[in-house]
Design an enzyme around this catalytic site. Sequence first.
Site, mmCIF file in Angstrom:
data_model
loop_
_atom_site.group_PDB
_atom_site.id
_atom_site.type_symbol
_atom_site.label_atom_id
_atom_site.label_comp_id
_atom_site.label_asym_id
_atom_site.label_seq_id
_atom_site.Cartn_x
_atom_site.Cartn_y
_atom_site.Cartn_z
ATOM 1 N N LYS A 59 36.556 9.075 82.050
ATOM 2 C CA LYS A 59 36.627 8.164 80.897
ATOM 3 C C LYS A 59 35.409 8.330 79.997
ATOM 4 C CE LYS A 59 39.269 4.902 83.712
ATOM 5 N NZ LYS A 59 39.178 3.817 84.701
ATOM 6 N N GLY B 242 45.320 -2.579 97.448
ATOM 7 C CA GLY B 242 45.980 -1.577 96.600
ATOM 8 C C GLY B 242 45.153 -1.189 95.389
HETATM 9 N N1 HSE Z 1 41.225 3.268 89.456
HETATM 10 C C1 HSE Z 1 40.965 2.792 88.132
HETATM 11 C C2 HSE Z 1 40.006 1.610 88.206
HETATM 12 C C3 HSE Z 1 42.283 2.399 87.481
HETATM 13 O O1 HSE Z 1 39.746 1.098 89.292
HETATM 14 O O2 HSE Z 1 39.457 1.211 87.185
HETATM 15 C C4 HSE Z 1 42.231 2.344 85.999
HETATM 16 O O3 HSE Z 1 41.886 3.555 85.415
#
Ligand code: HSE
Length: 432
Positions: A211, A193
């Site tokens: 980010k 998941g």
């Molecule tokens: N999909 C992102 C990760 C979740 O794996 O870091 C958090 O932003």
Amino acid sequence: MSAAPLAPLRLGIAGLGTVGIGVVKIVQRHADLLAARSGRPVVITAVSARDKTKNRDADLSNYAWEIDPVALATRDDVDVFIEVMGGHEGPARDATEAALKAGKDVVTANKALLAHHGQELAELAEGLGRTIRFEAAVAGGIPVIKALTEGLAGNAIRRVMGVMNGTCNYILTRMETAGLPYDTVFEEARQLGYLEADPNLDVGGIDAGHKLSILAAIAFGTKVSFDTVLLEGIGRISIDDIRRAGDMGYKIKLLGVAQMTGRGLEQRMTPCLVPEGSPLGQLQGGTNMVVIEGDSVGQIVLRGAGAGEGPTASAVMGDVMDLARGLRLPTFGQPASALADPVPAAVSAPAPYYLRLQLMDKPGALAKVATVLGEAGVSISRMRQYGHADASAPVLIVTHKTTPDAIDVAIAALPATHVVEGSPVALRIEEV
Ligand code: HSE
Ligand code: NAP
């Protein structure tokens, strides 16, 4: 005479998935602590999600339910709209705008929304005297937005870099420790998941690129510019490269780097080699790390959980507590109207590169490769050839600092030597 107690801060939460339920749990579990620290009760008045019948692992019976997040965002009994639905268009964007226009402050965990619409949302919020906070959007539980915006406000930032997608770091470190190929570990991550609904957001570097673009805006006082992030995912990283890079003293990371150079703003989210003994090199599993370099502070390293219910809700609540305490800052650390249009650097700064090629075992083969590199202006720093029983052998080369263009020229010229089998691999080595 003592001052009248402050009115409760009333939260409306749109999205009751991993993050939203995490926020509900903190508000319920820590009601006294939140009130003591902010001087006022922090309460949830209304929530929203698509399916009211879903079992959500929290008691929501005391909260009003809105099926429409825009209706939630504009309710009279909501002071702070918490957007934890996701997506950069549709309900997340509509409800965020509606909340600001209705005089609410907004807390969001949505990096996609900010990467695509951060500038206009910041202008809207600041024009209306409202605040948008988004600590959870970058590196989950690590308070990196606060660090950059507040703690490091007295520094000129030289460089921000880091591992900001836990799923990619999990895949790369699992490939290494279990000796498994990319496809197998990708499937494992899906079963666990870890992957976003659209896995390309993770493994294509897009989520981490979102980010990085947010951090760059704060660090360099520029408008968020996700479109100019150089993006490459981890799909081409092989178990061979992870092992060979290890032999040369490096780890492979999906590394984000943002820096302001003489040529403009450089933003890269690409697989890179970092020294195995460095903090970034030692980062294992789904953990995130952000490294910030300021002119006065030097280098600081922030490490922690980048995702998950508790860490992400912790970051959302940090923002809520700022609002409860009356702390209001411009969205990206300076007024949105004063943020500069970034000039993207056309090429990345020079760096050493790692090259892996399969070299035919015949006289003069290595000399031909060295000639091609030399003619492209690429100088060899270290080299390693593996023992072999076949007609060709893996050769690893670490170059001195060179430009990405010079590497491209060399790679393009190698097939014409007729001594290299298959496609050579070139990966940047980031000096950390
Ligand atoms: N999909 C992102 C990760 C979740 O794996 O870091 C958090 O932003
Ligand atoms: P999630 O588990 O998929 O939950 C999303 C929630 O939003 C669900 O409750 C869903 O309702 C609701 N929702 C979706 N569309 C809606 C709509 N049109 N109207 C009302 N509700 C709607 O997502 P998540 O993992 O909590 O992530 C939420 C946000 O936080 C995203 O922006 C994500 O990028 C960000 N984030 C997540 C993490 C993390 O670790 N999960 C970390 C950092 C940032 P139903 O439940 O009824 O389907």
